[in-house]
Design a protein around this motif. Structure first.
Motif, PDB file in Angstrom:
ATOM      1  N   ILE A  14      29.760  20.498  50.740  1.00  0.00           N
ATOM      2  CA  ILE A  14      28.641  21.415  51.212  1.00  0.00           C
ATOM      3  C   ILE A  14      27.637  20.759  51.207  1.00  0.00           C
ATOM      4  CG2 ILE A  14      27.050  23.340  50.502  1.00  0.00           C
ATOM      5  CD1 ILE A  14      29.198  24.959  48.951  1.00  0.00           C
ATOM      6  N   SER A  15      26.669  20.859  52.435  1.00  0.00           N
ATOM      7  CA  SER A  15      25.903  20.133  52.910  1.00  0.00           C
ATOM      8  C   SER A  15      24.603  20.677  53.003  1.00  0.00           C
ATOM      9  CB  SER A  15      26.102  19.004  54.152  1.00  0.00           C
ATOM     10  OG  SER A  15      25.106  18.205  54.259  1.00  0.00           O
ATOM     11  N   VAL A  16      23.331  19.961  53.247  1.00  0.00           N
ATOM     12  CA  VAL A  16      21.999  20.513  53.590  1.00  0.00           C
ATOM     13  C   VAL A  16      21.551  19.997  54.859  1.00  0.00           C
ATOM     14  CG1 VAL A  16      19.715  20.697  52.468  1.00  0.00           C
ATOM     15  CG2 VAL A  16      21.645  20.673  51.001  1.00  0.00           C
ATOM     16  N   ASN A  17      20.911  20.831  55.683  1.00  0.00           N
ATOM     17  CA  ASN A  17      20.045  20.665  56.864  1.00  0.00           C
ATOM     18  C   ASN A  17      20.558  21.643  58.033  1.00  0.00           C
ATOM     19  OD1 ASN A  17      18.431  18.773  55.532  1.00  0.00           O
ATOM     20  ND2 ASN A  17      19.256  17.086  57.065  1.00  0.00           N
ATOM     21  N   VAL A  69      24.890  18.147  64.278  1.00  0.00           N
ATOM     22  CA  VAL A  69      25.901  17.406  63.903  1.00  0.00           C
ATOM     23  C   VAL A  69      26.914  18.076  63.242  1.00  0.00           C
ATOM     24  CG1 VAL A  69      25.103  16.026  61.986  1.00  0.00           C
ATOM     25  CG2 VAL A  69      26.773  14.888  63.434  1.00  0.00           C
ATOM     26  N   ALA A  70      26.429  18.890  62.333  1.00  0.00           N
ATOM     27  CA  ALA A  70      27.064  19.724  61.192  1.00  0.00           C
ATOM     28  C   ALA A  70      28.396  20.647  61.887  1.00  0.00           C
ATOM     29  CB  ALA A  70      26.190  20.475  60.508  1.00  0.00           C
ATOM     30  N   ARG A  71      28.320  21.212  62.945  1.00  0.00           N
ATOM     31  CA  ARG A  71      29.261  21.877  63.659  1.00  0.00           C
ATOM     32  C   ARG A  71      30.388  20.923  64.365  1.00  0.00           C
ATOM     33  NH1 ARG A  71      25.374  25.316  67.532  1.00  0.00           N
ATOM     34  NH2 ARG A  71      24.008  25.197  65.873  1.00  0.00           N
ATOM     35  N   TYR A  72      30.053  19.623  64.779  1.00  0.00           N
ATOM     36  CA  TYR A  72      30.896  18.754  65.405  1.00  0.00           C
ATOM     37  C   TYR A  72      31.861  17.759  64.907  1.00  0.00           C
ATOM     38  CZ  TYR A  72      28.010  20.810  69.119  1.00  0.00           C
ATOM     39  OH  TYR A  72      27.379  21.854  70.006  1.00  0.00           O
ATOM     40  N   VAL A  73      31.222  17.804  63.704  1.00  0.00           N
ATOM     41  CA  VAL A  73      32.086  16.608  62.744  1.00  0.00           C
ATOM     42  C   VAL A  73      33.573  17.425  62.524  1.00  0.00           C
ATOM     43  CG1 VAL A  73      30.276  15.472  61.887  1.00  0.00           C
ATOM     44  CG2 VAL A  73      30.902  17.368  60.584  1.00  0.00           C
ATOM     45  N   SER A  74      34.470  16.773  61.944  1.00  0.00           N
ATOM     46  CA  SER A  74      35.762  17.027  61.477  1.00  0.00           C
ATOM     47  C   SER A  74      35.895  16.690  59.906  1.00  0.00           C
ATOM     48  CB  SER A  74      36.959  16.662  62.294  1.00  0.00           C
ATOM     49  OG  SER A  74      38.107  16.957  61.881  1.00  0.00           O
ATOM     50  N   THR A  94      23.288  14.081  57.317  1.00  0.00           N
ATOM     51  CA  THR A  94      23.625  12.538  58.024  1.00  0.00           C
ATOM     52  C   THR A  94      24.290  11.725  56.765  1.00  0.00           C
ATOM     53  OG1 THR A  94      21.238  12.259  57.216  1.00  0.00           O
ATOM     54  CG2 THR A  94      21.511  12.596  59.511  1.00  0.00           C
ATOM     55  N   LEU A  95      24.115  11.987  55.703  1.00  0.00           N
ATOM     56  CA  LEU A  95      24.913  11.498  54.753  1.00  0.00           C
ATOM     57  C   LEU A  95      26.323  12.146  54.691  1.00  0.00           C
ATOM     58  CD1 LEU A  95      22.651  11.539  51.529  1.00  0.00           C
ATOM     59  CD2 LEU A  95      23.529   9.515  52.543  1.00  0.00           C
ATOM     60  N   SER A  96      26.403  13.271  55.005  1.00  0.00           N
ATOM     61  CA  SER A  96      27.732  13.860  55.040  1.00  0.00           C
ATOM     62  C   SER A  96      28.765  13.267  56.199  1.00  0.00           C
ATOM     63  CB  SER A  96      27.692  15.372  55.138  1.00  0.00           C
ATOM     64  OG  SER A  96      27.066  16.117  54.083  1.00  0.00           O
ATOM     65  N   VAL A  97      28.030  12.874  57.227  1.00  0.00           N
ATOM     66  CA  VAL A  97      28.940  12.482  58.213  1.00  0.00           C
ATOM     67  C   VAL A  97      29.527  11.129  57.849  1.00  0.00           C
ATOM     68  CG1 VAL A  97      28.665  11.477  60.779  1.00  0.00           C
ATOM     69  CG2 VAL A  97      27.393  13.504  60.186  1.00  0.00           C
ATOM     70  N   GLY A  98      28.725  10.325  57.322  1.00  0.00           N
ATOM     71  CA  GLY A  98      29.410   9.273  56.699  1.00  0.00           C
ATOM     72  C   GLY A  98      30.301   9.198  55.539  1.00  0.00           C
ATOM     73  N   VAL A 112      25.580  28.349  56.047  1.00  0.00           N
ATOM     74  CA  VAL A 112      26.177  28.376  56.900  1.00  0.00           C
ATOM     75  C   VAL A 112      27.819  28.068  56.832  1.00  0.00           C
ATOM     76  CG1 VAL A 112      26.506  28.196  59.511  1.00  0.00           C
ATOM     77  CG2 VAL A 112      24.534  28.531  58.645  1.00  0.00           C
ATOM     78  N   ILE A 113      28.467  29.014  56.520  1.00  0.00           N
ATOM     79  CA  ILE A 113      29.874  28.540  55.817  1.00  0.00           C
ATOM     80  C   ILE A 113      31.073  28.068  57.080  1.00  0.00           C
ATOM     81  CG2 ILE A 113      32.102  29.330  54.606  1.00  0.00           C
ATOM     82  CD1 ILE A 113      29.977  31.133  52.975  1.00  0.00           C
ATOM     83  N   ARG A 114      31.550  27.075  56.926  1.00  0.00           N
ATOM     84  CA  ARG A 114      32.392  26.500  57.827  1.00  0.00           C
ATOM     85  C   ARG A 114      33.485  25.906  57.276  1.00  0.00           C
ATOM     86  NH1 ARG A 114      27.396  24.186  60.100  1.00  0.00           N
ATOM     87  NH2 ARG A 114      26.716  25.439  61.698  1.00  0.00           N
ATOM     88  N   LYS A 115      34.361  25.350  57.897  1.00  0.00           N
ATOM     89  CA  LYS A 115      35.580  24.912  57.392  1.00  0.00           C
ATOM     90  C   LYS A 115      35.707  24.154  56.030  1.00  0.00           C
ATOM     91  CE  LYS A 115      40.163  23.452  58.908  1.00  0.00           C
ATOM     92  NZ  LYS A 115      41.018  23.014  60.156  1.00  0.00           N
ATOM     93  N   SER A 116      34.644  23.222  56.012  1.00  0.00           N
ATOM     94  CA  SER A 116      34.415  22.404  54.804  1.00  0.00           C
ATOM     95  C   SER A 116      34.281  22.956  53.401  1.00  0.00           C
ATOM     96  CB  SER A 116      33.504  21.226  54.960  1.00  0.00           C
ATOM     97  OG  SER A 116      32.197  21.877  55.008  1.00  0.00           O
ATOM     98  N   PHE A 117      33.746  24.345  53.352  1.00  0.00           N
ATOM     99  CA  PHE A 117      33.852  25.088  52.176  1.00  0.00           C
ATOM    100  C   PHE A 117      34.961  25.638  51.673  1.00  0.00           C
ATOM    101  CE2 PHE A 117      32.650  28.847  49.995  1.00  0.00           C
ATOM    102  CZ  PHE A 117      31.991  28.434  48.995  1.00  0.00           C
TER     103      PHE A 117
END
Length: 335
Positions: free
Chosen positions: A273-276, A280-285, A250-254, A327-332
C-alpha cells in the motif's frame, strides 16, 4: 457593493489613484506600499466579489516553490502540486509570480498581498522569520515548518497510515513492514517523517500486529526506493512481512523494481500500500493501491485561508488537514 470612494476613504488615498490602480492604468506610477495598502483595503471590503470586469487588475500573490530540482525529477508529487496550485490561483481570479528563493521574495514583498509556500528545501527558522517580517500573510501547503508564523494545509497522513494498518489487519495481515524516506530537514535537524512516526506508534499498541520491520532512510525518490526494497528482501529473506506500507509512490516504484528482480510476486508474496496516488501508480506492475491526496482541495483551502488571513491579519494561525482515500488496485489484493 464596495465602491471606489469607500476604498479611497479607508485607504487614505484619492479616488483617482484608487480607480486607476484597480482598473489597471498602464501609465500609473505608484509606490509598492501604496499599492499594497489599496489592494488590501479592496480585499477587505469585498471589491473582488462584486467586480469581475475583464480589464480590472487582480490581487497579486506569490508562490514560493522550495523543492530541490534534482529530487523533483523523480518525485512528481511536488511538480503536480505546483501545477494544481497555479490552476487554483488562476481560477480564484488572482495574479501570481513564482519564486524559488526566499531572499528574492523578501526583496519584492511589497508587491504582494501574501504567498503560498510549497516544499521544504533548505528552510531555516531565520529565513522564515525574515519572510514573516516582510510578508506575514502566508500559507504553506503539505508542510508546516513554522506554525507560529504561518497558516498551513496538509494531507491527513496520520489517518492514512492508521487506516492502512487497520485495512491490512482486516485483510488477514499480521506482519506489516514499512518503507520510507527521511523527514523535513529544518534548521539542519532531521525531523522524522509523520508516516514513519505514526506507523511506529500505532503498530506498537495494536494487538493485531505481531511484527513491524522498518526500512527507512534517504530521499523520496525511485533510486532510494529500489535500495530500500533490496534491503528489505536481503534482511527478511523468505520471511517477508504479509504486507508493506510504503511512504510514497515514487519510493514504491523502486521497491517494486527490487521485488521483481528478487522474484517477489506482489501481492502473492507480500502486499503493498502506497501514498500519493500519482499517475505512475496505475501503470507500474502490479498497479499500486495508493492513498489519494486531492491536490486541488489542498490548493482551494490554501487560497481560502490566505484570503481570510489578508482580511484578518491579526487572527490566530490556522492549520487544516485534508483526509485521503485509498484507491484499491492489484497490489493490495491478497491471495
Amino acid at each position: 457593493m464596495a465602491t471606489i470612494k469607500e476604498i479611497a476613504a479607508k485607504s487614505g488615498f484619492s479616488s483617482a489613484t484608487v480607480s486607476r490602480l484597480l482598473n489597471n492604468d498602464p501609465n500609473l506610477s505608484i509606490a509598492p506600499a501604496t499599492r499594497k495598502r489599496i489592494m488590501t483595503v479592496a480585499n477587505e471590503l469585498g471589491y473582488w466579489n462584486d467586480h469581475r470586469k475583464q480589464d480590472a487588475i487582480r490581487p497579486m500573490i506569490a508562490l514560493l516553490y522550495r523543492v530541490d530540482s534534482k529530487e523533483q525529477l523523480q518525485d512528481e508529487y511536488f511538480s503536480s502540486l505546483k501545477d494544481e496550485l497555479l490552476k487554483v490561483i488562476s481560477a480564484a481570479g488572482l495574479q501570481v509570480q513564482v519564486f524559488e528563493h526566499i531572499t528574492d521574495l523578501v526583496a519584492k514583498a511589497d508587491d504582494f498581498q501574501g504567498f503560498i509556500g510549497v516544499g521544504p528545501h533548505r528552510l531555516t527558522r531565520q529565513k522564515l522569520m525574515t519572510l514573516h517580517d516582510a510578508l506575514p500573510n502566508g500559507v504553506f501547503v503539505d508542510i508546516n515548518p513554522a506554525p507560529e508564523l504561518f497558516d498551513s494545509v496538509r494531507p491527513n497522513l496520520t489517518l492514512a497510515i492508521r487506516d492502512a494498518i487497520q485495512r491490512l489487519i482486516t485483510a488477514g495481515a499480521h506482519r506489516i513492514g514499512f518503507i520510507g524516506g527521511v523527514g523535513l530537514n529544518f534548521d539542519r535537524v532531521q525531523q522524522p517523517d509523520i508516516r514513519e512516526t505514526v506507523f511506529r506508534e500505532f503498530t506498537s499498541i495494536n494487538p493485531g500486529v505481531v511484527e513491524a520491520p522498518m526500512f527507512v532512510g534517504g530521499p523520496f525518490n525511485i533510486e532510494n526506493g529500489y535500495a530500500l526494497g533490496k534491503q528489505a528482501v536481503e534482511e527478511c529473506g523468505d520471511q517477508l512481512p504479509d504486507a508493506f506500507i510504503v511512504a510514497s509512490d515514487t519510493l514504491s516504484v523502486g521497491v517494486l523494481q527490487a521485488f521483481n528482480e528478487a522474484g517477489v510476486i506482489v501481492p502473492r508474496d507480500t502486499a503493498v500500500i502506497s501514498v500519493n496516488n500519482s499517475e505512475v501508480a496505475r501503470y507500474v506492475s502490479p498497479p499500486l493501491s495508493s492513498y489519494n491526496i486531492n491536490q486541488e482541495t489542498l490548493g482551494r483551502m490554501a487560497i481560502k485561508l490566505l484570503q481570510d488571513l489578508i482580511v484578518h491579519p491579526s487572527r490566530p494561525h490556522v492549520h487544516l488537514t485534508v483526509n485521503t482515500n485509498l484507491v484499491i488496485r492489484k497490489s493490495f489484493v491478497t491471495e
